[in-house]
Design a protein around this motif. Structure first.
Motif, PDB file in Angstrom:
ATOM      1  N   VAL A 171       0.736  -1.048  -0.156  1.00 15.82           N
ATOM      2  CA  VAL A 171      -0.022   0.296   0.381  1.00 15.82           C
ATOM      3  C   VAL A 171       0.927   1.416   0.023  1.00 15.82           C
ATOM      4  CG1 VAL A 171      -1.361   1.428   1.077  1.00 15.82           C
ATOM      5  CG2 VAL A 171      -1.882  -1.109   1.193  1.00 15.82           C
ATOM      6  N   GLU A 172       0.741   2.322  -0.853  1.00 18.32           N
ATOM      7  CA  GLU A 172       1.633   3.257  -1.517  1.00 18.32           C
ATOM      8  C   GLU A 172       1.951   4.309   0.171  1.00 18.32           C
ATOM      9  OE1 GLU A 172       3.561   4.661  -4.352  1.00 18.32           O
ATOM     10  OE2 GLU A 172       1.730   3.937  -4.727  1.00 18.32           O
ATOM     11  N   VAL A 173       2.971   4.459  -0.159  1.00 19.26           N
ATOM     12  CA  VAL A 173       3.131   5.082   1.608  1.00 19.26           C
ATOM     13  C   VAL A 173       3.581   6.822   0.827  1.00 19.26           C
ATOM     14  CG1 VAL A 173       4.409   6.294   3.536  1.00 19.26           C
ATOM     15  CG2 VAL A 173       3.696   3.543   2.165  1.00 19.26           C
ATOM     16  N   VAL A 174       2.895   8.077   1.334  1.00 23.34           N
ATOM     17  CA  VAL A 174       3.528   9.144   0.759  1.00 23.34           C
ATOM     18  C   VAL A 174       4.144   9.883   0.991  1.00 23.34           C
ATOM     19  CG1 VAL A 174       1.760   8.306  -1.863  1.00 23.34           C
ATOM     20  CG2 VAL A 174       1.559  10.024   0.249  1.00 23.34           C
ATOM     21  N   ASP A 175       4.851  11.089   1.465  1.00 27.70           N
ATOM     22  CA  ASP A 175       4.824  12.779   2.398  1.00 27.70           C
ATOM     23  C   ASP A 175       3.550  12.770   3.188  1.00 27.70           C
ATOM     24  OD1 ASP A 175       3.624  13.137  -0.146  1.00 27.70           O
ATOM     25  OD2 ASP A 175       4.915  15.303  -0.428  1.00 27.70           O
ATOM     26  N   ASN A 176       2.669  13.265   2.586  1.00 24.05           N
ATOM     27  CA  ASN A 176       0.997  13.570   2.321  1.00 24.05           C
ATOM     28  C   ASN A 176       1.102  12.544   4.156  1.00 24.05           C
ATOM     29  OD1 ASN A 176       0.894  15.862   1.214  1.00 24.05           O
ATOM     30  ND2 ASN A 176      -0.783  14.432   0.263  1.00 24.05           N
ATOM     31  N   ASP A 177       1.203  10.917   4.421  1.00 18.56           N
ATOM     32  CA  ASP A 177       1.527  10.000   5.649  1.00 18.56           C
ATOM     33  C   ASP A 177       1.966  10.335   6.622  1.00 18.56           C
ATOM     34  OD1 ASP A 177      -0.390   8.563   4.149  1.00 18.56           O
ATOM     35  OD2 ASP A 177       1.029   8.037   3.025  1.00 18.56           O
ATOM     36  N   PHE A 178       3.482  11.020   6.378  1.00 19.44           N
ATOM     37  CA  PHE A 178       4.823  11.610   7.280  1.00 19.44           C
ATOM     38  C   PHE A 178       3.978  12.696   7.378  1.00 19.44           C
ATOM     39  CE2 PHE A 178       6.892   8.783   5.153  1.00 19.44           C
ATOM     40  CZ  PHE A 178       8.508   8.275   5.311  1.00 19.44           C
ATOM     41  N   ILE A 179       3.623  13.898   7.325  1.00 19.00           N
ATOM     42  CA  ILE A 179       3.284  14.633   7.614  1.00 19.00           C
ATOM     43  C   ILE A 179       1.258  14.460   8.689  1.00 19.00           C
ATOM     44  CG2 ILE A 179       2.026  17.199   6.718  1.00 19.00           C
ATOM     45  CD1 ILE A 179       4.190  17.026   4.616  1.00 19.00           C
ATOM     46  N   LYS A 180       0.704  13.871   7.528  1.00 21.68           N
ATOM     47  CA  LYS A 180      -0.415  13.788   9.028  1.00 21.68           C
ATOM     48  C   LYS A 180      -0.051  13.350  10.492  1.00 21.68           C
ATOM     49  CE  LYS A 180      -4.572  11.218   8.730  1.00 21.68           C
ATOM     50  NZ  LYS A 180      -5.604  11.869   9.064  1.00 21.68           N
ATOM     51  N   VAL A 181       0.728  11.918  10.183  1.00 21.33           N
ATOM     52  CA  VAL A 181       1.166  11.469  11.325  1.00 21.33           C
ATOM     53  C   VAL A 181       1.989  12.433  12.322  1.00 21.33           C
ATOM     54  CG1 VAL A 181       2.648  10.048  12.493  1.00 21.33           C
ATOM     55  CG2 VAL A 181       1.106   8.702  10.644  1.00 21.33           C
ATOM     56  N   TYR A 182       2.655  13.144  11.521  1.00 18.95           N
ATOM     57  CA  TYR A 182       3.013  14.503  12.224  1.00 18.95           C
ATOM     58  C   TYR A 182       1.977  15.412  12.963  1.00 18.95           C
ATOM     59  CZ  TYR A 182       6.030  18.640  13.553  1.00 18.95           C
ATOM     60  OH  TYR A 182       6.443  19.446  14.571  1.00 18.95           O
ATOM     61  N   ASN A 183       1.085  16.067  12.173  1.00 23.22           N
ATOM     62  CA  ASN A 183       0.088  16.690  12.509  1.00 23.22           C
ATOM     63  C   ASN A 183      -0.655  16.041  14.397  1.00 23.22           C
ATOM     64  OD1 ASN A 183       1.039  18.662  11.368  1.00 23.22           O
ATOM     65  ND2 ASN A 183      -0.191  18.236   9.171  1.00 23.22           N
ATOM     66  N   ASP A 184      -0.953  14.862  14.196  1.00 20.75           N
ATOM     67  CA  ASP A 184      -1.843  14.248  15.169  1.00 20.75           C
ATOM     68  C   ASP A 184      -0.937  13.760  15.768  1.00 20.75           C
ATOM     69  OD1 ASP A 184      -3.709  14.408  13.003  1.00 20.75           O
ATOM     70  OD2 ASP A 184      -3.764  12.491  12.734  1.00 20.75           O
TER      71      ASP A 184
END
Lengths: 396, 85
Positions: free
Chosen positions: A363-376
Motif C-alpha cells: 500500500v502506497e506510502v507518500v509524504d502526506n502520510d508522514f505529515i499527517k502522522v506528525y500533525n496528529d
C-alpha cells in the motif's frame, strides 16, 4: 563490453545490482526465479552468455536448493551470490540460517515483497525481517545507486576473515527493483582494487585437509558458535564503517554513516523509516521545514548489526521519534519500533516514541502520510502505548 | 576482533564427546564363536570397533552407543547384548 571507465547509466535497481555482482567477478550463482527479484539473475545470465562474467549459473529446482548450492560453493571457497524475495526467501529459510552459522561469506539480494496469502507481489519489509535474528548482516538500500554501492561493499565485508558472515542487501520490490534512475558505476579496475582477492577466501571444504561441516558437537559448542557470531556481529560495525568510508573516498558517496541522517541537527521530531519510503519521509521533512517545523528523518541503512551508537547520536536532543515500519511483529508492534524502543530504554533516553505501521502489502506510502502522522502526534491524538496502523492516509 | 569459530570437526572418535552414556545395552563378543569376518567392524555406524593384532574385533565402549547393529549382523551369533547395570 566490460566497464573500463566510470560510467553513468539509467538502470533499474535490479540491473544496477546485476552490474555490481558482475564487477565483483563472482564465481557461482545458484538461482531460482521469483518476482520481483528475477531480472537480477536474468541479467547475470545474460552477462555470462555474453562472456562478460566467468561464473557458473546453477539452475536449481527451488530456493531451498539455491541456498544449499550456495552453501556448497561458498564452503569450497567460491565467491557466491544469489537473490530472492518473499516466499522464495521463506522457502530458502532453513539454509539461510545454515549459511550464517557455518560462517559462509555469501552475498544475497532480498528484493522485499509481501508474504501471502492473499497472493501479493508488492513491497513490504516483512520478508527481510524474518532474517533479523539469523546472523546475516542486513542492509537496506533506498535507491538503485545504494543497491549498486552496497552490493560491492557487501562482498568486502562478508569476506573479511574476522567477520565471515553472509550479507544481504534489501530494497523494495518495484519501487526500486523495477524503476530506472541514473546509477554511477565504477571502472572495473577500481572494483578489482577495492575488493579483496577471491583466492583469500578461506575454504571450509579442502580435500587435502578434510573436515566435516555442521556435524553433531557437544551442546556447549553450539552455544559458543552463536556467542562467537554475536562477537563478530558486534565488532563488524567498525569494519562496515571503515569500508563505507573507503568507498566514500573512492566515490564521494558517504557510506561511513550507517544511519542516513537528514536535517536531524536541531530537530525536535525525527521520523525513522527504511528503504524506498525513506525518500518520501525526506520530502515530508522538507515540506514541514518550509513551514518552520523542526523535523528530521533518519533512514537506517544497516538493520543488523543494529547501529545503536549512531541511532543515539542521531536522536540527539529530539523530544519525539515517529517510527514508520513497513513490517509488523504480530502481537508486539512495528519492527523498526521494537528495535528502537530497546535502544531508548537501555540508554534511558528521554524521548517519546510513536509506533506507526504503514505500507503493508505494498500500500502506497507518500509524504502526506508522514505529515499527517506528525500533525496528529502534535495534536496528541495517539496513545503512546498503541501500535497505529495507517493505510492510504486513513487509520484502520 | 576475535577469531571466527567454524562449525567444523575432524571426523574421528570422540568428536562429539563420549557417546557411551546413551547406551543401555552393551555388545559382548564370544570369541569362541567369532570367525573374524569383520562384519561387526564394517557395519558399526560409529568408530566403536577395532580389529586387534590377532584379527578379532574389540569394542571401544567409550564410543559404543549400544545400537545393536553388530548383534543383528553377526552371521554366527557371536555377539550378545547385555543390559547395563
Amino acid at each position: 563490453m566490460s566497464i573500463t571507465s566510470r560510467v553513468k547509466k539509467v538502470l533499474t535497481g535490479n540491473h544496477a545490482t546485476a552490474y555490481a555482482v558482475m564487477q565483483a567477478r563472482v564465481d557461482v550463482i545458484p538461482a531460482y526465479p521469483i518476482t520481483p527479484q528475477t531480472t537480477i539473475v536474468e541479467k547475470l545470465d545474460e552477462f555470462i552468455e555474453n562472456g562478460l562474467l566467468d561464473a557458473s549459473m546453477i539452475r536449481v529446482e527451488s530456493e531451498h536448493s539455491a541456498m544449499a548450492a550456495a552453501i556448497g560453493a561458498s564452503a569450497a571457497g567460491a565467491r557466491t551470490y544469489t537473490a530472492t524475495s518473499s516466499h522464495g526467501l521463506l522457502y530458502m529459510y532453513e539454509n539461510l540460517w545454515w549459511a550464517a552459522n557455518a560462517r559462509l561469506p555469501i552475498v544475497a539480494t532480498f528484493v522485499t515483497r509481501a508474504i501471502g496469502p492473499p497472493w501479493n507481489i508488492w513491497s513490504d519489509h516483512q520478508d527481510i525481517f524474518t532474517l533479523r535474528d539469523s546472523g546475516w548482516i542486513l542492509f537496506m538500500a533506498k535507491n538503485a545507486q545504494e543497491a549498486y554501492d552496497l552490493t560491492l561493499q557487501a562482498f568486502k565485508i562478508a569476506e573479511n576473515p574476522n567477520i565471515r558472515l553472509p550479507v544481504g542487501i534489501g530494497y523494495d520490490g518495484f519501487y526500486i527493483s523495477h524503476t530506472s534512475e541514473p546509477v554511477e558505476m565504477l571502472a572495473q579496475d577500481e572494483v578489482d582494487a577495492f575488493l579483496p582477492d577471491k583466492r583469500s577466501i578461506k575454504p571450509l571444504l579442502d580435500p587435502s585437509n578434510p573436515y566435516t561441516i555442521g556435524n553433531l558437537p557437544e551442546a556447549s559448542f553450539n552455544f559458543l558458535i552463536r556467542k562467537n557470531m554475536w562477537g563478530s556481529m558486534e565488532s563488524s560495525i567498525d569494519y562496515i564503517k571503515k569500508v563505507g568510508y573507503e568507498y566514500y573516498l573512492l566515490t564521494g558517496r558517504n557510506y561511513g554513516d550507517l544511519v542516513d541522517k537528514y536535517r536531524c541537527e536541531d530537530a525536535d521530531t525525527i521520523f525513522v523509516s527504511i528503504g524506498a519510503m525513506a525518500n518520501e519521509g525526506m520530502v515530508a521533512v522538507d515540506r514541514l521545514r518550509s513551514k518552520g517545523h523542526k523535523v528530521g528523518h533518519m533512514a537506517l541503512r544497516l538493520l543488523r548489526p543494529y547501529p545503536e551508537d549512531e541511532v543515539i547520536d542521531s536522536i540527539g536532543n529530539a523530544e519525539r521519534i515517529i517510527v514508520m515500519s513497513r513490517a509488523v511483529s504480530m502481537g508486539k508492534g512495528g519492527i523498526l519500533f521494537t528495535d528502537l524502543i530497546d535502544v531508548v530504554y537501555r540508554n534511558r533516553l528521554n524521548v517519546d516514541v510513536y509506533d506507526i505501521v504503514v505500507g503493508l502489502a505494498g500500500v502506497e506510502v507518500v509524504d502526506n502520510d508522514f505529515i499527517k502522522v506528525y500533525n496528529d502526534v502534535l495534536d496528541g491524538i495517539f496513545d503512546k502505548r498503541e501500535t497505529i496502523f495507517l493505510m492510504g492516509g486513513k487509520y484502520v | 576482533m576475535s577469531k571466527v569459530l567454524y562449525p567444523v570437526s575432524k571426523p574421528g572418535a570422540g568428536a562429539v564427546g563420549k557417546t557411551s552414556t546413551w547406551r543401555w545395552q552393551r555388545p559382548v563378543i564370544n570369541l569362541d564363536k567369532c570367525t573374524k569376518c569383520g562384519l561387526c567392524w564394517l557395519y558399526c555406524p560409529e568408530p566403536a570397533f577395532e580389529i586387534n593384532e590377532e584379527g578379532y574385533p574389540v569394542v571401544k565402549y567409550d564410543w559404543c552407543k549400544g545400537c545393536g547393529i553388530c548383534y543383528n549382523e553377526c552371521p554366527v551369533n557371536a555377539i550378545e547384548m547385555v543390559n547395563e547395570e
